[in-house]
Design an enzyme around this catalytic site. Sequence first.
Site, short mmCIF file in Angstrom:
data_model
loop_
_atom_site.label_atom_id
_atom_site.label_comp_id
_atom_site.label_asym_id
_atom_site.label_seq_id
_atom_site.Cartn_x
_atom_site.Cartn_y
_atom_site.Cartn_z
N ARG A 1 10.33 -1.02 -4.55
CA ARG A 1 9.11 -1.06 -5.38
C ARG A 1 9.02 0.26 -6.15
O ARG A 1 9.07 1.33 -5.55
CB ARG A 1 7.86 -1.29 -4.50
CG ARG A 1 7.89 -2.66 -3.81
CD ARG A 1 6.54 -3.08 -3.30
NE ARG A 1 5.64 -3.40 -4.39
CZ ARG A 1 4.32 -3.58 -4.23
NH1 ARG A 1 3.77 -3.44 -3.04
NH2 ARG A 1 3.57 -3.89 -5.26
N ASN B 1 -2.82 2.57 -10.13
CA ASN B 1 -3.28 1.81 -8.96
C ASN B 1 -3.20 0.32 -9.32
O ASN B 1 -2.85 -0.05 -10.44
CB ASN B 1 -4.71 2.23 -8.58
CG ASN B 1 -5.13 1.67 -7.22
OD1 ASN B 1 -4.40 1.81 -6.24
ND2 ASN B 1 -6.28 1.02 -7.16
N GLY C 1 0.87 -1.18 0.00
CA GLY C 1 0.00 0.00 0.00
C GLY C 1 0.91 1.23 0.00
O GLY C 1 1.84 1.30 0.83
N ALA C 2 0.64 2.17 -0.90
CA ALA C 2 1.58 3.27 -1.14
C ALA C 2 1.99 4.03 0.14
O ALA C 2 3.17 4.15 0.44
CB ALA C 2 1.00 4.21 -2.19
N GLN D 1 -5.30 -9.02 -2.57
CA GLN D 1 -5.38 -8.06 -1.47
C GLN D 1 -6.83 -7.80 -1.05
O GLN D 1 -7.11 -7.49 0.11
CB GLN D 1 -4.73 -6.72 -1.86
CG GLN D 1 -3.22 -6.77 -1.98
CD GLN D 1 -2.79 -7.01 -3.41
OE1 GLN D 1 -3.47 -7.70 -4.18
NE2 GLN D 1 -1.65 -6.47 -3.80
N ASP E 1 -1.45 4.65 -6.29
CA ASP E 1 -0.02 4.51 -5.99
C ASP E 1 0.79 5.69 -6.51
O ASP E 1 1.83 6.02 -5.98
CB ASP E 1 0.51 3.20 -6.57
CG ASP E 1 0.01 2.05 -5.73
OD1 ASP E 1 -1.13 1.61 -5.95
OD2 ASP E 1 0.75 1.62 -4.83
O1 MRU Z 1 0.83 -3.95 -4.56
P1 MRU Z 1 0.16 -3.22 -3.44
O2 MRU Z 1 -0.68 -4.10 -2.59
O3 MRU Z 1 1.16 -2.40 -2.65
O4 MRU Z 1 -0.80 -2.20 -4.17
C1 MRU Z 1 -1.60 -1.37 -3.38
C2 MRU Z 1 -2.56 -0.57 -4.14
O5 MRU Z 1 -2.61 -0.60 -5.35
C3 MRU Z 1 -3.41 0.37 -3.36
O6 MRU Z 1 -4.64 0.55 -3.97
C4 MRU Z 1 -2.71 1.72 -3.25
O7 MRU Z 1 -1.39 1.57 -2.78
C5 MRU Z 1 -3.43 2.65 -2.38
S1 MRU Z 1 -3.17 2.26 -0.68
C6 MRU Z 1 -3.97 3.34 0.28
#
Ligand code: MRU
Length: 362
Positions: free
Chosen positions: A95, A251, A53-54, A200, A241
Amino acid sequence: MTAPYEPPYEPIAWVDRCVRLLDQTLLPHEVRYIDLPTVEAVAEAIEVMRVRGAPAIGITAAYGLALAACLAAPGADGSVLRAVEDAAVRLGATRPTAVNLRWALDRVTARVREATGDASAVAAAIEEAQRIHEEQRRADEAMAGAGANLLAPGSTVLTHCNTGALATGGLGTALGVIIEGYRRGLVRHVLVDETRPRLQGARLTAWELAQHGVPHEVIADGAAASLMAGGEVAAVIVGADRIAANGDTANKVGTYGAAIAARYHSVPFYVAAPLSTVDPATPSGGAIPIEERDASEVLAVDGHPVAPEGTRARNPAFDVTPAALIDGIVTERGVLRPPFATSIASALAEALAGAVPGTAGG
Ligand code: MRU
């Protein structure tokens, strides 16, 4: 918003000069906290998505720099800055898509550079990481309040991936809006895209909604369009993201398809993200780096192979939703509306000038 609620779990914490994480790779079956004693352990946790999550990635990396500062040999002036700069290179390579990572690393490194002497450099790194975490908590509260105002009473909302406390270390972005909407009686039901390949939605969002008692159902990602066609979805709300200067939004992969289906069926499509997810240096979505993860994530479910041995796969982890498909971007400074190039620029300018959040763009 209603009185802020405390998520009954703490995904990220700075405890005894250690980074403590709720290991998200084990959810929903096991709630286990892990203490990360080295920068390498923090980097590995981000890479394999023990935290994801970002905003949560950014906060964890910031604490990773605080850890690097604490572990640096004290005394010799400059050794803390060198350790922090080295750690920033390692953590920054974990990442590529979530811009919060680079933003948080730059903030902590800049504070350490300004410090005079190693002792104050260590204090500055810890303080800045904690400030980033606290700012995220406050941004999440503001987004929850502003975003819930978009929802009509009795709404069924659809969301993709996980954007709750697990993803931000606060209340969450899109999921914070949804939970606040439920607390106000506006959200009746949540449809949760399972979010292949890492699931997720099924693993994390369903778990978080259950913790908050919010009624929900998990759906296969491919079911979203037909449920919209059947009139079952009042709004789609997702996180981000990286948001480019023109509003194009990266995203979790599958978001773009949900946005196309929403527009086709006249369902409003909202993004919720703090301004730290906006990257003014990226002019449009084409310039956003898209992480390609290992093919094994697509070829197996929960570690069990589902395709014939030797099958190849593509695994882009994110996609870009063009700004033209987005009806509003919920930020800590209110809901930004198209044209986003203008509304984003003024929100960023107001933030830089230190204006009071909640007064921008509606
Ligand atoms: O690969 P991830 O699980 O890190 O991707 C997360 C997402 O795409 C979320 O929608 C995004 O980070 C927003 S989190 C508040």
